[in-house]
Design a protein around this motif. Structure first.
Motif, PDB file in Angstrom:
ATOM      1  N   ILE A 275     -82.663  37.199  -9.972  1.00 19.34           N
ATOM      2  CA  ILE A 275     -81.752  38.305  -9.656  1.00 19.34           C
ATOM      3  C   ILE A 275     -82.063  38.872  -8.285  1.00 19.34           C
ATOM      4  O   ILE A 275     -81.160  39.156  -7.483  1.00 19.34           O
ATOM      5  CB  ILE A 275     -81.841  39.394 -10.739  1.00 19.34           C
ATOM      6  CG1 ILE A 275     -81.353  38.849 -12.078  1.00 19.34           C
ATOM      7  CG2 ILE A 275     -81.024  40.615 -10.338  1.00 19.34           C
ATOM      8  CD1 ILE A 275     -81.462  39.825 -13.221  1.00 19.34           C
ATOM      9  N   LEU A 276     -83.351  39.036  -7.982  1.00 17.89           N
ATOM     10  CA  LEU A 276     -83.742  39.576  -6.677  1.00 17.89           C
ATOM     11  C   LEU A 276     -83.347  38.639  -5.546  1.00 17.89           C
ATOM     12  O   LEU A 276     -82.809  39.073  -4.523  1.00 17.89           O
ATOM     13  CB  LEU A 276     -85.248  39.824  -6.647  1.00 17.89           C
ATOM     14  CG  LEU A 276     -85.809  40.356  -5.335  1.00 17.89           C
ATOM     15  CD1 LEU A 276     -85.434  41.820  -5.161  1.00 17.89           C
ATOM     16  CD2 LEU A 276     -87.315  40.205  -5.274  1.00 17.89           C
ATOM     17  N   SER A 277     -83.596  37.335  -5.721  1.00 13.61           N
ATOM     18  CA  SER A 277     -83.322  36.373  -4.658  1.00 13.61           C
ATOM     19  C   SER A 277     -81.852  36.352  -4.277  1.00 13.61           C
ATOM     20  O   SER A 277     -81.505  36.218  -3.101  1.00 13.61           O
ATOM     21  CB  SER A 277     -83.776  34.970  -5.088  1.00 13.61           C
ATOM     22  OG  SER A 277     -85.169  34.951  -5.333  1.00 13.61           O
ATOM     23  N   ALA A 278     -80.980  36.486  -5.273  1.00 14.11           N
ATOM     24  CA  ALA A 278     -79.547  36.516  -4.978  1.00 14.11           C
ATOM     25  C   ALA A 278     -79.105  37.889  -4.510  1.00 14.11           C
ATOM     26  O   ALA A 278     -78.283  38.008  -3.601  1.00 14.11           O
ATOM     27  CB  ALA A 278     -78.754  36.109  -6.216  1.00 14.11           C
ATOM     28  N   GLY A 279     -79.666  38.935  -5.112  1.00 12.96           N
ATOM     29  CA  GLY A 279     -79.233  40.294  -4.807  1.00 12.96           C
ATOM     30  C   GLY A 279     -79.501  40.724  -3.383  1.00 12.96           C
ATOM     31  O   GLY A 279     -78.607  41.246  -2.695  1.00 12.96           O
ATOM     32  N   TYR A 280     -80.720  40.489  -2.886  1.00 11.63           N
ATOM     33  CA  TYR A 280     -81.004  40.949  -1.527  1.00 11.63           C
ATOM     34  C   TYR A 280     -80.274  40.100  -0.482  1.00 11.63           C
ATOM     35  O   TYR A 280     -79.988  40.577   0.621  1.00 11.63           O
ATOM     36  CB  TYR A 280     -82.504  41.023  -1.260  1.00 11.63           C
ATOM     37  CG  TYR A 280     -83.251  39.725  -1.052  1.00 11.63           C
ATOM     38  CD1 TYR A 280     -83.135  38.999   0.121  1.00 11.63           C
ATOM     39  CD2 TYR A 280     -84.156  39.258  -2.007  1.00 11.63           C
ATOM     40  CE1 TYR A 280     -83.844  37.825   0.322  1.00 11.63           C
ATOM     41  CE2 TYR A 280     -84.883  38.103  -1.808  1.00 11.63           C
ATOM     42  CZ  TYR A 280     -84.720  37.389  -0.653  1.00 11.63           C
ATOM     43  OH  TYR A 280     -85.433  36.241  -0.450  1.00 11.63           O
ATOM     44  N   GLY A 281     -79.935  38.851  -0.831  1.00 15.12           N
ATOM     45  CA  GLY A 281     -79.123  38.054   0.085  1.00 15.12           C
ATOM     46  C   GLY A 281     -77.725  38.616   0.235  1.00 15.12           C
ATOM     47  O   GLY A 281     -77.158  38.649   1.331  1.00 15.12           O
ATOM     48  N   LEU A 282     -77.156  39.084  -0.877  1.00 13.56           N
ATOM     49  CA  LEU A 282     -75.816  39.673  -0.823  1.00 13.56           C
ATOM     50  C   LEU A 282     -75.828  41.000  -0.057  1.00 13.56           C
ATOM     51  O   LEU A 282     -74.876  41.310   0.678  1.00 13.56           O
ATOM     52  CB  LEU A 282     -75.297  39.891  -2.239  1.00 13.56           C
ATOM     53  CG  LEU A 282     -75.078  38.621  -3.064  1.00 13.56           C
ATOM     54  CD1 LEU A 282     -74.563  38.970  -4.449  1.00 13.56           C
ATOM     55  CD2 LEU A 282     -74.115  37.674  -2.367  1.00 13.56           C
TER      56      LEU A 282
END
Length: 323
Positions: A275-282
């Motif tokens: 979740i973090l890896s995708a979230g901070y990219g967005l």
């Protein structure tokens, strides 16, 4: 009415604390490079700053986040680096999630960015030459000290298509390294419960390892900077406009790491990592497209949205497969 049990109340409270900490980590990780976006990094330092200069803030974090997610998934799924393989309840969803993350990285590569570094001050903080009686042109690649930013240094001197490829490779490499940087913590926690292990009795609380993680980053960055000074023959580009932004970036990254480790202690790393890896990219993509206008044009924005949706779906599938 029946009274709520203490166990249920405690579990709900831990979920709230966990997702609150995870949300803060997503915002901090996705925004920690923003202070450096308007600064002129000159020849940069290691991978992240040159990558932002090459492909922009949004794609830099999205590329590195996708590769970081894949590395974290592979190392835990197949038991790399001495960590026991992690079984999942839904293997098909797990592999589909990893595959979507890989596809998103390919899609991101076709997003064209408009990166232009703006700098209010490009004069060095440390003098690069002693005063001379007669004015002489500065050595090649060294700032003249008059605030001129015309000299093309670092990745600015490279053709756009080559610069983009270099930025992509640097982002992927940094993401792979970042995705494996937490393996020692997982290794120690796993062996802390084994009798006869050198790490028997070590802490199993994620937050206890934040100081070691940040200290390792600080010491490694210091070594890199010393090597950089040696390569530059004691003429490093230390600009006044970079000092406060660089410190602020470090503080935000440290707070983000603390929030992530805190969230992992409540929710477990198998849920927080994808979740973090995708979230901070967005979050970084929103900064890059909406604030810094790195991505323009309907077709370009459509590709960015598609790739972001793919990586988000992949991360969610990975998380759900482990629950």
């Amino acid at each position: 009415m029946t009274a709520q049990s203490p166990v249920s109340s405690s579990g709900s409270r831990e979920l709230v604390y966990g997702f609150l900490s995870l949300s803060l980590a997503v915002l901090l990780y996705g925004s920690y490079l923003v202070p450096m976006r308007r600064a002129d990094p000159r020849d940069g330092n290691m991978a992240v700053v040159p990558t932002v200069e090459a492909v922009g803030l949004g794609l830099c974090v999205l590329f590195s986040g996708s590769s970081s997610l894949l590395m974290g998934w592979a190392s835990s799924r197949f038991g790399w680096f001495g960590v026991s393989p992690e079984e999942v309840s839904r293997p098909l969803l797990n592999y589909c999630g990893a595959g979507l993350c890989l596809v998103s990285g390919v899609i991101f590569f076709f997003v064209k960015t408009n990166v232009a570094t703006e700098s209010a001050d490009s004069s060095p903080l440390l003098p690069t030459n002693p005063p001379r009686v007669s004015p002489l042109p500065p050595p090649r690649g060294v700032c003249s000290g008059r605030g001129s930013s015309d000299a093309r240094t670092g990745l600015k001197a490279v053709r756009p298509e080559i610069r983009r490829l270099i930025g992509f490779l640097l982002a992927v490499a940094s993401g792979l390294l970042y995705g494996s940087s937490f393996v020692p913590v997982l290794y120690i926690k796993e062996h802390a419960l084994l009798n006869g292990s050198a790490y028997h009795g070590a802490s199993t609380h994620d937050v206890d390892y934040v100081y070691a993680q940040c200290s390792g980053v600080f010491l490694t960055s210091t070594v890199y900077f010393l090597i950089y000074c040696i390569v530059k023959r004691n003429r490093p580009h230390v600009l006044p406009s970079l000092v406060l932004p660089a410190l602020l970036c470090g503080v935000m990254w440290t707070l983000g790491t603390f929030c992530w480790f805190l969230a992992s202690s409540f929710l477990s790393a198998v849920v927080t990592f994808p979740i973090l890896s995708a979230g901070y990219g967005l979050v970084a993509a929103l900064w890059g497209s909406l604030v810094f206008k790195e991505v323009t044009g309907p077709a370009n924005i459509l590709v960015l949205v598609l790739a972001s949706a793919v990586v988000l779906a992949g991360s969610l599938l990975t998380a759900v497969s482990k629950i």
